[in-house]
Design a protein around this motif. Structure first.
Motif, PDB file in Angstrom:
ATOM      1  N   ALA A   1      35.643  15.487  67.585  1.00  0.00           N
ATOM      2  CA  ALA A   1      36.470  16.644  67.204  1.00  0.00           C
ATOM      3  C   ALA A   1      36.927  16.517  65.749  1.00  0.00           C
ATOM      4  CB  ALA A   1      37.681  16.739  68.124  1.00  0.00           C
TER       5      ALA A   1
ATOM      6  N   GLY B   1      35.865  19.681  64.036  1.00  0.00           N
ATOM      7  CA  GLY B   1      37.000  20.615  64.024  1.00  0.00           C
ATOM      8  C   GLY B   1      37.497  21.052  62.660  1.00  0.00           C
TER       9      GLY B   1
ATOM     10  N   LYS C   1      35.566  30.024  67.846  1.00  0.00           N
ATOM     11  CA  LYS C   1      35.640  28.764  67.103  1.00  0.00           C
ATOM     12  C   LYS C   1      35.977  27.609  68.049  1.00  0.00           C
ATOM     13  CE  LYS C   1      34.836  30.054  62.864  1.00  0.00           C
ATOM     14  NZ  LYS C   1      33.736  29.494  62.068  1.00  0.00           N
ATOM     15  N   MET C   2      36.880  27.902  68.991  1.00  0.00           N
ATOM     16  CA  MET C   2      37.289  26.847  69.908  1.00  0.00           C
ATOM     17  C   MET C   2      36.159  26.459  70.855  1.00  0.00           C
ATOM     18  SD  MET C   2      41.060  26.853  71.379  1.00  0.00           S
ATOM     19  CE  MET C   2      40.972  26.475  73.081  1.00  0.00           C
TER      20      MET C   2
ATOM     21  N   LEU D   1      34.011  23.558  69.954  1.00  0.00           N
ATOM     22  CA  LEU D   1      34.518  22.235  70.334  1.00  0.00           C
ATOM     23  C   LEU D   1      34.511  22.046  71.847  1.00  0.00           C
ATOM     24  CD1 LEU D   1      37.537  21.747  67.906  1.00  0.00           C
ATOM     25  CD2 LEU D   1      35.486  20.350  68.028  1.00  0.00           C
TER      26      LEU D   1
ATOM     27  N   ALA E   1      41.311  20.232  70.551  1.00  0.00           N
ATOM     28  CA  ALA E   1      40.618  21.382  69.957  1.00  0.00           C
ATOM     29  C   ALA E   1      41.632  22.310  69.284  1.00  0.00           C
ATOM     30  CB  ALA E   1      39.837  22.135  71.030  1.00  0.00           C
TER      31      ALA E   1
ATOM     32  N   ALA F   1      43.002  20.579  66.141  1.00  0.00           N
ATOM     33  CA  ALA F   1      41.997  20.574  65.071  1.00  0.00           C
ATOM     34  C   ALA F   1      41.894  21.959  64.436  1.00  0.00           C
ATOM     35  CB  ALA F   1      40.642  20.141  65.630  1.00  0.00           C
ATOM     36  N   LEU F   2      41.914  23.003  65.268  1.00  0.00           N
ATOM     37  CA  LEU F   2      41.801  24.366  64.725  1.00  0.00           C
ATOM     38  C   LEU F   2      43.030  24.733  63.909  1.00  0.00           C
ATOM     39  CD1 LEU F   2      40.160  26.715  67.366  1.00  0.00           C
ATOM     40  CD2 LEU F   2      39.158  25.650  65.385  1.00  0.00           C
TER      41      LEU F   2
ATOM     42  N   SER G   1      42.940  22.923  60.729  1.00  0.00           N
ATOM     43  CA  SER G   1      41.857  23.473  59.917  1.00  0.00           C
ATOM     44  C   SER G   1      42.272  24.801  59.269  1.00  0.00           C
ATOM     45  CB  SER G   1      40.635  23.678  60.804  1.00  0.00           C
ATOM     46  OG  SER G   1      39.612  24.298  60.121  1.00  0.00           O
TER      47      SER G   1
END
Lengths: 279, 288
Positions: free
Chosen positions: B101, B105, B135-136, B139, B189, B192-193, B196
């Motif tokens: 991830a 991610g 996007k999720m 992952l 996840a 990370a998003l 990001s």
């Protein structure tokens, strides 16, 4: 190399320092570094305020042991480590990502001078932030104990030396990790994986044989800490004890690591070519 | 055709059904991800431990026969396949999922935001929610293939080898594997998003994802030591997950965190990540 070249380089380094320090200190994206540095300060001050409010008298010996553990396991291993990752990786790699490094490279300044200017700016930024954090946390440690106890600790019990040692260790950590991460910014386009490897290597230091211990920044920093707290956790029994290095050798070792990092980075910066399309 | 004769006309091709539009994002993302040799190699490496666990299951169930080959009779396997066995599997695979991830991610949203490409998505019949789900799902699918899917396959193999009695007696383990991995995948996840989206430089976002776990652990310990409290452990996400997993696998919880407070903490982390994503992912952005 005559006197004129040195004075020109000094002036150029000073100019780069001014630019970079302004960028480092005032950047909104660098806020998390302040938060990292402030976390122990806030904790120590909350502890002091709660004790003062409840009129509790703290044991300075116990509190200084807690501070030593926090400094060793949180401040050095995590806060300064990640703070230096953020600052020193951004010096070159970050500017490449932001497509702004060519402004420096187009200026009539030697690459090595640029490197030294940027590195010094990073060291000054991180040292000021983390040394201030250390000093403020130490003030909180002393402010809530009876004045006589604090004075006795500072002037009779060698506490002043401890305070200076903690602040000096924080500054040296910034110098050492700075050299390592500056080099990584050049060697790897995505330095996250090497950063993780360095983090694991530094974390595994207590369990490494004596010779390998010397290939890390944390080994020399441990030798400079006035109160050393042994490794904790489930695997603490695997820790290999080694005699701490004398302070002068530890400082020299850290400076050597930083200089080696700078020298290797200077070799890289000389042949640096930017292709923003690839970054 | 002469250029002046070209004029605007609406798209007349087949439309992707609304429910599956989010799947367009992972389709292209995987193509890009697996171009990286390191990424592909690491993904393959993630299947080594399921293979090791599979062989352990085989050895545990055929121990008598294997021992018989060496002349030993009535030997019993030293390996017991139970909840603890699968908890160890979870403990091995979850860090691998975390590393994966942190590879994948940070670049998912930051590249769209730093190149101001989000408007290109949202100008189409594609909502913010679909964008986030798309996007999720990059992952979610990737991490599922290395975590709970092999986990349930291992469970199935063990059930087949040990018989129906074992399956009925240990059906809850299958649920624990599924739920334990899903909560891990969901939290990392979302984190990370969110990182990001807020940290446009993907290297910094990757480092920050590591920082959330490691610095959180250190800070939690510091809080406990300085303030003489126990709730500092709630900041340590590794401890929080350990409490949840112990609860799911019916194992004693060696930490000072109750399962309820651990679940609440994870819900809070997810909610704050969703809020961060909601704040950042907008079709318009004011650039100062």
């Amino acid at each position: 190399m005559n006197h004129d070249s040195w004075s020109l380089w000094r002036a150029q380094v000073a100019a780069i320092l001014r630019l970079e320090i302004k960028k480092n200190f005032l950047a909104k994206r660098g806020l998390w570094i302040y938060l990292l540095a402030a976390a122990p300060v806030v904790l120590m001050w909350v502890h002091a305020a709660l004790n003062l409010r409840d009129h509790r008298v703290c044991d300075l010996g116990h509190d200084s042991l807690i501070f030593a553990a926090m400094f060793q396991f949180f401040y050095l291993r995590l806060a300064i480590f990640f703070g230096c990752v953020g600052v020193f990786l951004r010096l070159f790699r970050g500017e490449m990502m932001e497509k702004s490094l060519h402004y420096y490279l187009l200026a009539p300044v030697r690459r090595e001078v640029l490197l030294v200017g940027k590195y010094l700016a990073g060291v000054i930024t991180t040292s000021i932030i983390f040394c201030t954090g250390t000093a403020l946390a130490l003030i909180a440690l002393l402010v809530h104990v009876p004045r006589t106890a604090a004075e006795q600790y500072l002037f009779a019990g060698g506490g002043l030396g401890h305070v200076l040692a903690y602040i000096g260790t924080a500054a040296l950590a910034c110098i050492g990790y700075g050299g390592v991460f500056l080099l990584m910014g050049f060697l790897f386009r995505n330095p996250v994986v090497p950063v993780v490897l360095v983090f694991l290597w530094e974390g595994a230091n207590p369990f490494l044989p004596a010779l390998l211990k010397r290939l890390s920044v944390i080994f020399y920093l441990h030798s400079l800490i006035p109160i050393s707290v042994p490794a904790q956790g489930d695997f603490a029994f695997l820790a290999i004890l080694s005699t701490p290095t004398p302070a002068y050798l530890a400082v020299a070792g850290l400076l050597l690591i930083a200089l080696a990092g700078l020298w290797l980075a200077a070799r890289q910066v000389r042949k640096l070519e930017i292709n923003y399309g690839v970054e | 055709m002469a250029v002046y004769k070209r004029s605007y006309h609406g798209y007349s091709g087949a439309l992707t059904p609304e429910w599956s539009r989010f799947a367009i994002i992972p389709r292209y993302a995987y193509r890009r991800l697996f171009q990286s040799k390191i990424m592909t190699a690491f993904f393959v490496l993630c299947f080594v431990s399921p293979l090791v666990f599979l062989s352990l299951i085989y050895v545990a169930n055929s121990f008598g026969s294997i021992a018989g080959l060496f002349g030993a009779k009535g030997a019993r396997s030293p390996i017991t396949i139970d909840g603890e066995f699968f908890l160890i599997y979870l403990g091995v695979q979850s860090p691998l999922a975390f590393i994966l991830a942190s590879f994948v991610g940070p670049g998912l949203v930051s590249t769209d935001l730093s190149n101001r490409a989000l408007t290109l998505y949202l100008a189409r019949p594609f909502s913010r929610v679909e964008y986030v789900i798309g996007k999720m799902s990059v992952l979610l699918v990737l991490l599922s293939t290395i975590t709970w899917i092999p986990g349930l396959i291992l469970f199935g193999v063990q059930s087949a080898l040990a018989g129906g009695g074992w399956l009925i007696h240990n059906l809850w383990v299958a649920w624990a594997i599924f739920a334990g991995f899903w909560i891990w995948i969901l939290v990392i996840a979302l984190t990370a998003l969110a990182l990001s989206a807020w940290v446009k430089w993907k290297i910094a976002a990757g480092a920050l994802l590591l920082g959330v776990f490691f610095v959180g652990a250190g800070l939690g310990q510091a809080i406990n030591a300085v303030l003489d409290v126990r709730w500092g452990r709630l900041i340590n996400l590794s401890d929080v997950f350990a409490a949840v997993w112990s609860n799911l696998f019916r194992m004693p919880n060696g930490r000072d965190i109750s399962p309820t407070s651990a679940w609440i903490m994870l819900a809070l982390v997810c909610a704050s990540c969703i809020w961060l994503l909601y704040r950042k992912l907008r079709a318009v952005e004011v650039v100062r």
